[in-house]
Design an enzyme around this catalytic site. Structure first.
Site, mmCIF file in Angstrom:
data_model
loop_
_atom_site.group_PDB
_atom_site.id
_atom_site.type_symbol
_atom_site.label_atom_id
_atom_site.label_comp_id
_atom_site.label_asym_id
_atom_site.label_seq_id
_atom_site.Cartn_x
_atom_site.Cartn_y
_atom_site.Cartn_z
ATOM 1 N N ASP A 1 0.635 -0.899 0.297
ATOM 2 C CA ASP A 1 0.312 0.176 0.091
ATOM 3 C C ASP A 1 0.600 1.298 -0.353
ATOM 4 O O ASP A 1 -0.077 2.366 0.027
ATOM 5 C CB ASP A 1 -1.038 0.016 1.122
ATOM 6 C CG ASP A 1 -1.954 -0.986 1.438
ATOM 7 O OD1 ASP A 1 -2.529 -1.657 -0.259
ATOM 8 O OD2 ASP A 1 -2.328 -1.610 2.323
ATOM 9 N N ARG B 1 -1.845 0.681 -10.356
ATOM 10 C CA ARG B 1 -1.418 1.090 -9.692
ATOM 11 C C ARG B 1 0.432 1.529 -10.167
ATOM 12 O O ARG B 1 0.447 2.929 -10.178
ATOM 13 C CB ARG B 1 -0.960 0.988 -7.751
ATOM 14 C CG ARG B 1 -2.812 1.268 -6.736
ATOM 15 C CD ARG B 1 -2.290 1.521 -5.340
ATOM 16 N NE ARG B 1 -3.948 1.635 -4.378
ATOM 17 C CZ ARG B 1 -3.345 1.078 -4.096
ATOM 18 N NH1 ARG B 1 -3.098 0.176 -3.339
ATOM 19 N NH2 ARG B 1 -5.238 1.182 -3.383
HETATM 20 C C1 S3P Z 1 -5.132 -5.752 3.341
HETATM 21 C C2 S3P Z 1 -4.277 -6.633 2.569
HETATM 22 C C3 S3P Z 1 -3.529 -5.748 1.693
HETATM 23 C C4 S3P Z 1 -3.734 -4.233 1.366
HETATM 24 C C5 S3P Z 1 -5.444 -3.964 1.790
HETATM 25 C C6 S3P Z 1 -5.626 -4.550 2.608
HETATM 26 C C7 S3P Z 1 -5.927 -6.490 5.206
HETATM 27 O O1 S3P Z 1 -3.781 -6.394 0.790
HETATM 28 O O2 S3P Z 1 -3.166 -4.033 0.520
HETATM 29 O O3 S3P Z 1 -5.115 -2.881 2.007
HETATM 30 O O4 S3P Z 1 -6.120 -5.892 5.508
HETATM 31 O O5 S3P Z 1 -5.665 -7.739 4.715
HETATM 32 P P1 S3P Z 1 -3.283 -7.926 0.040
HETATM 33 O O6 S3P Z 1 -2.446 -8.849 1.453
HETATM 34 O O7 S3P Z 1 -4.474 -9.034 -0.071
HETATM 35 O O8 S3P Z 1 -2.335 -8.043 -0.814
#
Ligand code: S3P
Length: 441
Positions: free
Chosen positions: A325, A356
């Site tokens: 992120d 992105r």
């Molecule tokens: C998140 C996991 C991440 C992240 C998202 C929040 C979470 O995604 O990008 O903003 O809260 O589990 P991924 O781990 O699925 O890539």
């Protein structure tokens, strides 16, 4: 004056401020869901009243979970009591709207897959094009019945039939905390031992939150196991500030010589702090002070940042999942640094709230940066003076905020358009931006 749906940003000469950021998005989603499954009242403090987390809260309410809002700010509840339903949710009766939130949809899918009643999960235009096959595959192996109704194959709306789940051992092809969490939450409703093997470490908030609620999970290397049939025991939760929101101010202060920033009460879970390691490699001056030590919850503390001249770096493959992120704002840091910033092995960025990689490349180019796009990442040659430009958010909160930060370093005015999406994770971002851009270059 900025309009409501745009941000106008000009360069600042230094940043000297103390701030807090709103509650952590990942932790807030999990608090709402697991508290709703628990066996009693749970007081949640510093809940994130962003669109994504409000949608998850509404989802739990539509499934019969009662909530009392104790304190509400301009955006929604920040302190609330969630009355758990002892794992007995009630049929919502109408589609549950997850809005823009991949986390909300994937975690709720894990819960709904194992209910004895049917449910439907829907999302906005962006969420309806994001890949759901990654959760459907393991959930179907557990015995769930899920039909995808999206225009794009494998995409939401998702329709669940009431199913009985069987435990599985699932080797995840992608390093995703959302997929891991969906399987672990489904595993709560399956009798026996459900395990997930992740190809690389991902954020561990689900495991920590389950432990807080006295649900036993076991981690051996990259394999996490949950024993089904456990009843989460009600507990109070303090949500720390979101380090992914703090990331914007951390990068701004780190890249601006003579700046001083103190961020208080921010989450410092080691599966979320890869950003700090990368910035330190770039020459940033950052000190973290953990005040709430690790335990069965989330470590949190303060971060002090002093500005300096950054240099480029290469982001390592194993760092990517815990940095996913923050990559948009790190790419901006790369453009401000001397030397080269290389980001590869990050094709997951193409299936986030926007693509992105393309969004960052287009916006950096519009500001005059020297940037090359790859299938799985990008390469920025830093040091070119950025020029103000009119930039779109691509419907993606983190793109909007990353380029508002770029605007703090650019010649002339930067206008970020269609900024409504920022409210999905960071209500109040514009106010904090106003607070810090008090000095002009
Ligand atoms: C998140 C996991 C991440 C992240 C998202 C929040 C979470 O995604 O990008 O903003 O809260 O589990 P991924 O781990 O699925 O890539």
């Amino acid at each position: 004056m900025s309009r409501d749906n745009e941000l106008k940003v000009k360069a600042i000469s230094e940043m000297s401020t103390e701030l807090t950021v709103p509650g952590d998005k990942s932790v807030s989603h999990r608090a709402a869901i697991i508290a709703g499954l628990s066996n009693g009242p749970c007081r949640i403090r510093n809940y994130l009243p962003s669109e994504d987390c409000l949608n998850t809260l509404r989802a739990m309410e539509s499934l019969g979970v009662k909530c009392d809002y104790i304190e509400t700010n301009d955006y929604g509840p920040v302190e609330l009591i969630i009355y758990g339903r002892r794992m007995q949710l009630r049929e919502a009766g109408e589609p549950i709207d997850c809005g823009n939130s991949g986390t909300g949809m994937r975690l709720l899918a894990g819960v709904l897959a194992g209910q004895r009643f049917p449910s439907t999960l829907t999302g906005d235009e962006s969420l309806s094009t994001r890949p759901m096959g990654r959760i459907i595959k393991p959930l179907e192996r557990m015995g769930a019945h899920i039909v995808t109704k999206g225009e794009k194959e494998g995409c939401a709306p998702l329709e669940f039939d009431g199913s009985m789940l069987e435990p599985i051992r699932y080797v995840m092809p992608v390093a995703s905390a959302q997929v891991k969490s969906a399987v672990l939450l489904a595993g709560l409703f399956a009798k026996g031992k459900t395990s997930v093997v992740q190809p690389a470490e991902t954020r561990d908030h689900t495991e920590r939150m389950l432990a807080k609620f006295r649900v036993r999970t076991v981690q051996e290397g990259n394999e996490i196991t949950i024993y089904g049939g456990q009843q989460p025991e009600a507990v109070d939760i303090d949500v720390p500030g979101d380090i992914s929101s703090a990331a914007f101010w951390i990068v701004a202060a780190a890249a601006l010589p003579h700046s001083k920033l103190l961020v208080q009460n921010v989450g410092l879970n080691p599966t979320r702090t890869a950003l700090l390691n990368v910035l330190l490699r770039m020459g940033a001056r950052i000190k973290d002070v953990i005040l709430t030590p690790d335990g069965d919850g989330e470590p949190a503390g303060n971060l002090e940042v002093q500005g300096s001249n950054l240099r480029g770096t290469e982001i390592r493959k194993e760092e990517v999942p815990n940095l996913i992120d923050e990559i948009p704002v790190l790419a901006v840091a790369g453009a401000l640094a001397q030397g080269q910033m290389v980001i590869r092995n990050a094709s997951e960025l193409r299936v986030k709230e926007s693509d992105r990689i393309t969004a960052v490349v287009e916006n950096l180019r519009a500001m005059g940066a020297d940037v090359t796009e790859y299938d799985d990442g990008l390469h920025v040659v830093g040091g070119n003076k950025l020029r103000g430009a009119t930039l779109d958010c691509f419907g993606d909160h983190r793109i909007g905020m990353a380029f508002a930060i770029a605007g703090l370093f650019a010649e002339g005015e930067t206008v970020i358009t269609n900024t409504e999406c920022i409210a999905t994770s960071y209500p109040g971002f514009a106010d904090t931006l106003n607070k810090i851009r008090n000095k002009k270059r």
